[in-house]
Write a protein that holds these residues in place. Sequence first.
Motif, PDB file in Angstrom:
ATOM      1  N   MET A   1       0.859  -1.194   0.000  1.00 27.51           N
ATOM      2  CA  MET A   1       0.000   0.000   0.000  1.00 27.51           C
ATOM      3  C   MET A   1       0.893   1.241   0.000  1.00 27.51           C
ATOM      4  O   MET A   1       1.800   1.345   0.808  1.00 27.51           O
ATOM      5  N   LYS A   5      -1.568   6.512   1.109  1.00 28.27           N
ATOM      6  CA  LYS A   5      -2.844   5.839   1.367  1.00 28.27           C
ATOM      7  C   LYS A   5      -2.907   5.332   2.813  1.00 28.27           C
ATOM      8  O   LYS A   5      -3.933   5.418   3.486  1.00 28.27           O
ATOM      9  N   GLU A   8      -3.585   8.161   5.067  1.00 25.41           N
ATOM     10  CA  GLU A   8      -5.001   8.569   5.026  1.00 25.41           C
ATOM     11  C   GLU A   8      -5.851   7.592   5.837  1.00 25.41           C
ATOM     12  O   GLU A   8      -6.720   7.982   6.603  1.00 25.41           O
ATOM     13  N   LEU A   9      -5.539   6.306   5.651  1.00 23.52           N
ATOM     14  CA  LEU A   9      -6.285   5.292   6.404  1.00 23.52           C
ATOM     15  C   LEU A   9      -6.112   5.516   7.903  1.00 23.52           C
ATOM     16  O   LEU A   9      -7.068   5.448   8.672  1.00 23.52           O
ATOM     17  N   ARG A  12      -8.183   8.505   9.061  1.00 26.92           N
ATOM     18  CA  ARG A  12      -9.628   8.238   9.097  1.00 26.92           C
ATOM     19  C   ARG A  12      -9.998   7.261  10.220  1.00 26.92           C
ATOM     20  O   ARG A  12     -11.012   7.415  10.867  1.00 26.92           O
ATOM     21  N   CYS A  13      -9.140   6.275  10.393  1.00 29.55           N
ATOM     22  CA  CYS A  13      -9.409   5.346  11.506  1.00 29.55           C
ATOM     23  C   CYS A  13      -9.398   6.088  12.834  1.00 29.55           C
ATOM     24  O   CYS A  13     -10.234   5.841  13.707  1.00 29.55           O
TER      25      CYS A  13
ATOM     26  N   PHE B 342     -13.238   3.018   2.944  1.00 26.65           N
ATOM     27  CA  PHE B 342     -12.148   3.918   2.544  1.00 26.65           C
ATOM     28  C   PHE B 342     -10.885   3.094   2.321  1.00 26.65           C
ATOM     29  O   PHE B 342     -10.906   1.859   2.488  1.00 26.65           O
ATOM     30  N   ALA B 343      -9.835   3.806   1.940  1.00 23.31           N
ATOM     31  CA  ALA B 343      -8.560   3.142   1.600  1.00 23.31           C
ATOM     32  C   ALA B 343      -8.780   2.090   0.519  1.00 23.31           C
ATOM     33  O   ALA B 343      -8.296   0.960   0.624  1.00 23.31           O
ATOM     34  N   GLY B 344      -9.561   2.488  -0.469  1.00 30.25           N
ATOM     35  CA  GLY B 344      -9.780   1.580  -1.588  1.00 30.25           C
ATOM     36  C   GLY B 344     -10.542   0.338  -1.192  1.00 30.25           C
ATOM     37  O   GLY B 344     -10.339  -0.719  -1.779  1.00 30.25           O
ATOM     38  N   ALA B 347     -10.847  -0.904   4.238  1.00 29.74           N
ATOM     39  CA  ALA B 347     -11.390  -0.720   5.593  1.00 29.74           C
ATOM     40  C   ALA B 347     -12.820  -0.195   5.485  1.00 29.74           C
ATOM     41  O   ALA B 347     -13.139   0.597   4.590  1.00 29.74           O
TER      42      ALA B 347
END
Lengths: 417, 378
Positions: A1, A5, A8-9, A12-13, B342-344, B347
């Motif tokens: 990954m 990305k 960003e994950l 958001r988490c 999200f994250a494609g 998740a």
Amino acid sequence: MPGAKAAELGRRCTAIVGVVLATTSCNENVVSPAVCPEFCPPATLEVFDSIIPASVVRDSAFRGYVKAAESQRAQVAADGTVESNPIFRFQPFSDSIQLGGGFVDAPRPVVETDSFRFEFIVNRRSLDTAGTEVPELPVFRLPADIDSNTTQADLEPYLQDSTELAAIPVADDFLGGNLGAVIPGDAFPTFDEDNNVVSLGLGYRFSRPGFADLLTSDSTFLATILIRYAKVDSIDGAPVERADTVIVDFDSYVSPPTSAIDNDLLSIGGAPSARALIRVDIPSGIVDSSSVVRATLILVPTEPIGGITNDTLFVLAEALPYDLGAKSSIVVLPSDTLGSGVLRIPVDWTDTVKVEITNILRAWRSPSTLPHTISLRTLPEAGSIAEGRFGSSRSPIGQPFLQISFVPPIVVQGGGG
Amino acid sequence: MRRIYVVLLGMMLLAPVVTEAQSSIYSPLGVGFLGRPIGTRSRGAAGGLGSFDARSAINPAATGGFRRLSITGSIGTELRSYNALGASADGLRETRAPFGQLGGWLRGTPVSFSLTYYPYADRTYNLIAIDTVEIRGDSLESSDRIFSDGAVANIAGALGYTISSRFSVGAALHLITGSARAGARRNFDQPGFAAAREEAQLGFNGLGFSVGIMAALFRELTVSLAFRNDSRLETIADSVAFSRIELPKTFSGGVLVRPFPAVQWGTTVIRQTWSEAANDLEQIGGANAYDTWEVSSGFELGGIPGSTRIPLRLGFRYAQLPFSSSDQPHEVDISAGSGYDFAGGRAVFEFSAERIFRRGGGAEEDAWYLTFSVTVRP
């Protein structure tokens, strides 16, 4: 990954976790009123009360645990027939007294004793007045060689008016504290022969029965003192006034000899003190598995509680770590008896007495290995001449027994309604 | 990213210890208040999609829905109040972990798998009662506290086999386990009376298996059938077997209609033979046990590529409750939910909100139940 990305994950988490925690992190509150039996588990607590008549077995009493000379109290009392007299032997006075403070100067010889002051501490007393009359505590001169073997009969010749040195009035409003008396300097004609040792005794003089309990050296280091006011040689030859103090070397009290232990009775108290050992035989379903709510040992006096009228017998029940009969030591539980902690029995009491032993029985609960034996003693031991005699399991009447309120074991699980 | 996996795996490992469902005034009855084997997505649709949702555990054949490794952890908060036979309580709330799952697909084979935990029955309650009792001729005010903290948990290991794109089968082994610290205390208002206290550590043991099939009769219509049979639930109190309660057989079936790719409407019906537990419960003085029907229906709009990214789920559920001391109670749920990937698509965050009304057996209980979950697909 790719790293962007992943970042960003992560962001958001974090935001999501924040939202979730903000929503769900309230304090838990599931306490609610029970609606029984409709919405309760089937097992509910139920209290049973049971009198177990033959629950006391192999009970016994022994005397000699604490002697009067070892007690934390010394009782001065009289009721017209029985007397109790505290006795004190003080440490020897020196032939000389330091002139100044500390040890700067050499001690100077005592040339003349002006007087003594005798002081002691009263812990409690009987509160009984007769008009304007107040009790008096006469102070007697005793032989200098008194010790723990000295009996009241030995001292009878000395507890007389002829040897009375002073009398201390006890005011109506005196509840306890320091008392004292001034004794003339020539009150001890054998002072030199006795190697400067002084012994004193106390009596109780009143028109009605009464008592006062004094603190002893086993309770407080400076409970009793004797101060000497004397003249000593000064450096220029002119006598000057000085004082020195001695503490007790031995203190005790003498009273009529206690009666021998009756094997068919349970004796508690007196001096030397007597203890009763109660061995309990109750169903294991109660003591091992149940939750004891209240347990009471019921004793029946075979005669009125002995002692001076208005005095009180303080009885303490304790568990034993092992049962070695008369040589058993005791276990001090956090609270040996519920409620007042110590059972108070007035002298002359004739009704049954109830000793709360709830905590003892709870301490016996499985897997405890404590023997089912209870020691009953007075508090403080040998602190007064009061003594109780109760029926034993061998007595034809007035046998001791237990009353136990308990909750049988339950398993609270589902299934209710 | 790796840290998130670690956290989620940690949640999975700890799940048997902490898993508990929402509580209810009915929790002290029977084996407890039953949990639901569905994830947050299905909860949003009131359970209507549960028979077809790989992230639920009603039908093991649904594990064929996994296309990659998937790890789900969830958390649920309940806010409730009740009135029962003159007693009422407000502001009751608790937060639990109602569902967790690890699922996936064995690459290059038609075999899929899942390891799921969810609460079989909640055993958490804390009840206070004030009463007057007479002991030794004295009237004493007593304060009773009856409590239990724990749950019966279900850990299911399921294997699915996709025979064709239209037909799959599955089987699962259910390990029923868990523990609770339960007891009762009574305090008296007089100092001469010691508090009575009984406590036990309860352990629960049971085993079950389930089988299921899922068939797409048409592209727009899929049906599902499953059967589950459980052993007796053994309760062990302080290492001694205390009771054994027969657990029910569970029959479930569902219909999933998908008129358009972005529209799914599912209905799930569950029948449980709880009356089989009646004799065992009677022996321990427990509540009546009734067979139950549960019907849930809900739909999902969007949430797939080519439609709205954020799905909307709505549903309605009616369920009978198995345990009561009088008439059989029931509950009605109205639910809504959504999610966000999200994250494609690696998740997914999902949530649902349920408004629940429970009635019967002399009680009226209203509750809100909010569920949140995170699913990670490495």
